[in-house]
Design an enzyme around this catalytic site. Structure first.
Site, PDB file in Angstrom:
ATOM      1  CG  HIS A 119      -2.050  -1.047   1.060  1.00 50.82           C
ATOM      2  ND1 HIS A 119      -2.876  -1.420   2.090  1.00 50.82           N
ATOM      3  CD2 HIS A 119      -2.434  -1.794  -0.013  1.00 50.82           C
ATOM      4  CE1 HIS A 119      -3.733  -2.363   1.657  1.00 50.82           C
ATOM      5  NE2 HIS A 119      -3.474  -2.602   0.398  1.00 50.82           N
ATOM      6  CB  CYS A 127       3.568  15.232  -8.623  1.00 49.79           C
ATOM      7  SG  CYS A 127       3.721  14.659 -10.309  1.00 49.79           S
ATOM      8  CB  CYS A 151       5.266  18.540 -13.506  1.00 48.77           C
ATOM      9  SG  CYS A 151       4.315  17.763 -12.185  1.00 48.77           S
TER      10      CYS A 151
HETATM   11  P1  OAD Z   1      -7.369  -3.257  10.093  1.00 49.31           P
HETATM   12  O1  OAD Z   1      -7.461  -2.091  10.988  1.00 49.31           O
HETATM   13  O2  OAD Z   1      -8.460  -3.493   9.136  1.00 49.31           O
HETATM   14  O3  OAD Z   1      -7.246  -4.577  10.981  1.00 49.31           O
HETATM   15  C1  OAD Z   1      -6.312  -4.667  12.010  1.00 49.31           C
HETATM   16  C2  OAD Z   1      -6.297  -6.086  12.509  1.00 49.31           C
HETATM   17  O4  OAD Z   1      -5.305  -6.178  13.511  1.00 49.31           O
HETATM   18  C3  OAD Z   1      -7.613  -6.565  13.144  1.00 49.31           C
HETATM   19  O5  OAD Z   1      -7.935  -7.845  12.665  1.00 49.31           O
HETATM   20  C4  OAD Z   1      -7.293  -6.596  14.637  1.00 49.31           C
HETATM   21  O6  OAD Z   1      -8.004  -7.624  15.302  1.00 49.31           O
HETATM   22  C5  OAD Z   1      -5.817  -6.886  14.620  1.00 49.31           C
HETATM   23  N1  OAD Z   1      -5.082  -6.415  15.805  1.00 49.31           N
HETATM   24  C6  OAD Z   1      -5.370  -5.380  16.627  1.00 49.31           C
HETATM   25  N2  OAD Z   1      -4.429  -5.243  17.574  1.00 49.31           N
HETATM   26  C7  OAD Z   1      -3.507  -6.212  17.324  1.00 49.31           C
HETATM   27  C8  OAD Z   1      -2.287  -6.599  17.967  1.00 49.31           C
HETATM   28  N3  OAD Z   1      -1.788  -5.926  18.999  1.00 49.31           N
HETATM   29  N4  OAD Z   1      -1.621  -7.648  17.452  1.00 49.31           N
HETATM   30  C9  OAD Z   1      -2.098  -8.335  16.380  1.00 49.31           C
HETATM   31  N5  OAD Z   1      -3.235  -8.013  15.746  1.00 49.31           N
HETATM   32  C10 OAD Z   1      -3.933  -6.967  16.211  1.00 49.31           C
HETATM   33  O7  OAD Z   1      -5.944  -3.178   9.374  1.00 49.31           O
HETATM   34  P2  OAD Z   1      -5.461  -3.866   8.030  1.00 49.31           P
HETATM   35  O8  OAD Z   1      -5.985  -5.248   7.904  1.00 49.31           O
HETATM   36  O9  OAD Z   1      -4.008  -3.645   7.937  1.00 49.31           O
HETATM   37  O10 OAD Z   1      -5.432   0.651   3.580  1.00 49.31           O
HETATM   38  O11 OAD Z   1      -6.183  -2.947   6.975  1.00 49.31           O
HETATM   39  C11 OAD Z   1      -5.916  -3.113   5.620  1.00 49.31           C
HETATM   40  C12 OAD Z   1      -5.950  -1.790   4.923  1.00 49.31           C
HETATM   41  O12 OAD Z   1      -7.151  -1.096   5.232  1.00 49.31           O
HETATM   42  C13 OAD Z   1      -4.867  -0.821   5.375  1.00 49.31           C
HETATM   43  O13 OAD Z   1      -3.653  -1.031   4.718  1.00 49.31           O
HETATM   44  C14 OAD Z   1      -5.453   0.504   5.002  1.00 49.31           C
HETATM   45  C15 OAD Z   1      -6.844   0.294   5.526  1.00 49.31           C
HETATM   46  O14 OAD Z   1      -7.837   1.081   4.997  1.00 49.31           O
HETATM   47  C16 OAD Z   1      -5.520   1.848   3.020  1.00 49.31           C
HETATM   48  O15 OAD Z   1      -5.525   2.883   3.670  1.00 49.31           O
HETATM   49  C17 OAD Z   1      -5.602   1.779   1.537  1.00 49.31           C
END
Ligand code: OAD
Length: 248
Positions: A119, A127, A151
C-alpha cells in the site's frame, strides 16, 4: 504460552517463510488500527476524504496535513517486539519475505532489509498529475503542501488509496513469494481489504502451512492451520522462544 509441536517443527524446518502484516502488527507501537474498536482510524476519520483521490482533489491541503500529522506522530514511535522478531527471523531461514500493508516503515526500522510494501509508504511522495516520485523530507517543519520539483503539480503521499491499483511490481513479487513459501504467517490483518487479502489464501492453496496471529477472529480462521490468538507483541516473542529456545 503453549504452542503445538507441529507448529514448532514447521517453523524450525522452514527455509522459505512469508510474514504478511497489517495494522495490528504496529498497534502496540502506538499506531491505531483502521477498523477494530473505538479508537480505530476509520471510526474517527472518513476514508472517502483521507483515502481516495476524490477526497484529495476536493481538499488537497486538508489531506496533505492529515498525513503530515501522521508522519510526525510515527517519528516519535518505535517498532515493537513483533517487528523485531520478524527482523531477527532473517538470520534463521534462507528466504524470509516480509509483505506489509502498512505505510509506517517500521519493519525497515526494525532491521528488515527488503520489505514489499503493498500500500505504498509514507517515506515517499508523488505528484498528483504525473506521478513523479520524490523522497519525503522527514525533517521538514512546515505543514504547507509542497509542489513537484519536476512539473509543479501538488504532491501527495505515495500511498495506495481506495479505488487505486496496487503497485504492479510489489504485488507480483508478493504473489511469487506466496506461491513458493513453506510457511505463511499472517499478523494483525483484518482480511477485509483486497487484493492484499487474497495472498494468504493463495499461499495456503499452494501448500504453505498457514499461521495467523490476531487477538480477534477473521475470515481466515477456518483456513489457517494454526490460529494464535493474542497481541503480536506478546505472541511473536513467545513463539520465537518456543522455536529457538532463546530470546530474539
Ligand atoms: P485493520 O485495521 O483493518 O485490521 C487490524 C487487525 O489487527 C484486526 O484484525 C485486529 O483484530 C488486529 N489487531 C489489533 N491489535 C492487534 C495486535 N496488537 N496484534 C495483532 N493483531 C492486532 O488493518 P489492516 O488489515 O491492515 O489501507 O487494513 C488493511 C488496509 O485497510 C490498510 O492497509 C489501510 C486500511 O484502509 C488503506 O488505507 C488503503
Amino acid at each position: 504460552m503453549k504452542f503445538e509441536s507441529t507448529l514448532i517443527e514447521q517453523l524450525r524446518q522452514a527455509q522459505r517463510i512469508v510474514f504478511f502484516t497489517g495494522a495490528g502488527v504496529s498497534q502496540e507501537s502506538g499506531i491505531p488500527t483502521f477498523r477494530d474498536g473505538p479508537s480505530s482510524i476509520w471510526q474517527h476519520f472518513d476514508p472517502e476524504i483521507y483515502a481516495t483521490v476524490l477526497g484529495f482533489d476536493n481538499n488537497p491541503s486538508k489531506v496533505w496535513e492529515w498525513y503530515w500529522d501522521r508522519r510526525q506522530a510515527f517519528k516519535a514511535l518505535e517498532p515493537n517486539a513483533a517487528h523485531h522478531v520478524i527482523a531477527a527471523w532473517q538470520e534463521k531461514a534462507e528466504n524470509v519475505t516480509v509483505i506489509t500493508q502498512n505505510i509506517d516503515g517500521f519493519h525497515q526500522r526494525a532491521g528488515n532489509q527488503s520489505v514489499i510494501e503493498l500500500h505504498g509508504s509514507l517515506a515517499m511522495d508523488k505528484c498528483r498529475v504525473h506521478g513523479h516520485y520524490s523522497k519525503h523530507d522527514v525533517n521538514s517543519t512546515s505543514r504547507t503542501q509542497p509542489s513537484c520539483a519536476e512539473c509543479g503539480s501538488l504532491l501527495r503521499p505515495d500511498v495506495v488509496w481506495f479505488g487505486e491499483a496496487l503497485p504492479d511490481e510489489a504485488y507480483d513479487q508478493a504473489e511469487i513469494a506466496c506461491f513458493n513459501c513453506e510457511v505463511f504467517i499472517c499478523i494483525g490483518c483484518s482480511m477485509d481489504v483486497y487484493p492484499a487479502a487474497d495472498l494468504p489464501y493463495n499461499a495456503s492453496a499452494s501448500g504453505a502451512y498457514l499461521i495467523q496471529v490476531n487477538p480477534n477472529p477473521t475470515d481466515l480462521d477456518e483456513m489457517a492451520d494454526c490460529n494464535l490468538q493474542g497481541n503480536a507483541g506478546v505472541v511473536m516473542p513467545a513463539l520465537w522462544q518456543a522455536v529457538w529456545g532463546n530470546t530474539y
